[in-house]
Design a protein around this motif. Structure first.
Motif, PDB file in Angstrom:
ATOM      1  N   LYS A 151      -3.904   3.067  -2.647  1.00  0.00           N
ATOM      2  CA  LYS A 151      -2.454   3.196  -2.517  1.00  0.00           C
ATOM      3  C   LYS A 151      -2.074   4.519  -1.848  1.00  0.00           C
ATOM      4  O   LYS A 151      -1.018   4.613  -1.250  1.00  0.00           O
ATOM      5  N   ASP A 152      -2.947   5.525  -1.928  1.00  0.00           N
ATOM      6  CA  ASP A 152      -2.681   6.794  -1.249  1.00  0.00           C
ATOM      7  C   ASP A 152      -3.102   6.756   0.207  1.00  0.00           C
ATOM      8  O   ASP A 152      -2.569   7.514   1.024  1.00  0.00           O
ATOM      9  N   LEU A 153      -4.044   5.893   0.552  1.00  0.00           N
ATOM     10  CA  LEU A 153      -4.565   5.847   1.910  1.00  0.00           C
ATOM     11  C   LEU A 153      -3.801   4.876   2.813  1.00  0.00           C
ATOM     12  O   LEU A 153      -3.640   5.136   3.991  1.00  0.00           O
ATOM     13  N   SER A 156       2.735   1.948   3.533  1.00  0.00           N
ATOM     14  CA  SER A 156       3.514   0.866   2.951  1.00  0.00           C
ATOM     15  C   SER A 156       3.744  -0.212   4.009  1.00  0.00           C
ATOM     16  O   SER A 156       3.993   0.071   5.168  1.00  0.00           O
ATOM     17  N   TRP A 157       3.720  -1.461   3.560  1.00  0.00           N
ATOM     18  CA  TRP A 157       3.807  -2.568   4.497  1.00  0.00           C
ATOM     19  C   TRP A 157       4.749  -3.604   3.907  1.00  0.00           C
ATOM     20  O   TRP A 157       4.600  -4.046   2.777  1.00  0.00           O
ATOM     21  N   LYS A 158       5.723  -3.989   4.709  1.00  0.00           N
ATOM     22  CA  LYS A 158       6.663  -5.029   4.312  1.00  0.00           C
ATOM     23  C   LYS A 158       6.615  -6.114   5.355  1.00  0.00           C
ATOM     24  O   LYS A 158       6.913  -5.881   6.520  1.00  0.00           O
ATOM     25  N   PRO A 159       6.225  -7.312   4.958  1.00  0.00           N
ATOM     26  CA  PRO A 159       6.122  -8.391   5.955  1.00  0.00           C
ATOM     27  C   PRO A 159       7.498  -8.831   6.461  1.00  0.00           C
ATOM     28  O   PRO A 159       8.479  -8.829   5.726  1.00  0.00           O
ATOM     29  N   VAL A 160       7.537  -9.162   7.702  1.00  0.00           N
ATOM     30  CA  VAL A 160       8.771  -9.660   8.303  1.00  0.00           C
ATOM     31  C   VAL A 160       8.658 -11.172   8.351  1.00  0.00           C
ATOM     32  O   VAL A 160       7.752 -11.748   8.960  1.00  0.00           O
TER      33      VAL A 160
END
Length: 161
Positions: A151-153, A156-160
């Motif tokens: 989680k530190d490496l 952040s990813w939010k799918p479209v």
């Protein structure tokens, strides 16, 4: 080289515990724990298995035979070598039982001595490596710092959708 943060190797040493030294053999870990982690007041000599582990390694009340330990392996190789020697002399494979006995015992003894020498060499080599790591902690941050988490490496990813 590395940045000098003013911390001594003893303060680096207090950050880790003996269970973090998984890269070393059990013999080296015992020596390191006795020499460097004696302030923890833990007896590292006593490593008794629980009853379930004891039941798993018993067959007819006898300990499990590991074929690749030096003594059984030496016995088998010595016996096989004597049989091959008889085959080479064009005699039946199991004749001259004294040759089988002597060669099995000799090869098993040499295997035991060789394995003990190799274990001593490996332990000494690992202790030299640990001494170097202990004296130069700035060169080995992965040993003295907690491991990074995914989680530190990862970003952040939010799918479209």
């Amino acid at each position: 080289m590395g940045e000098d943060t003013g911390e001594t190797s003893q303060s680096y040493l207090e950050k880790i515990t003996p269970k973090d030294l998984v890269m070393f053999s059990p013999t080296s870990r015992k020596v390191i724990a006795k020499n460097d982690f004696n302030y923890l007041d833990v007896d590292y000599d006593l490593q008794l298995p629980d009853q379930q582990q004891m039941d798993n390694i018993r067959v007819w009340g006898l300990p499990q035979l590991r074929l690749f330990d030096p003594i059984p392996l030496g016995l088998f190789i010595g016996f096989g070598g004597a049989s091959l020697f008889n085959f080479w002399r064009r005699r039946p494979a199991l004749t001259s039982i004294q040759l089988h006995l002597v060669s099995s015992l000799a090869v098993a003894g040499l295997a035991k001595l060789g394995y003990a020498k190799f274990e001593d060499y490996r332990t000494q080599r690992e202790l030299v490596v640990w001494d170097y790591v202990k004296k130069h902690p700035q060169d080995f941050p992965e040993v003295f710092n907690p491991p990074k988490k995914y989680k530190d490496l990862l970003l952040s990813w939010k799918p479209v959708r």
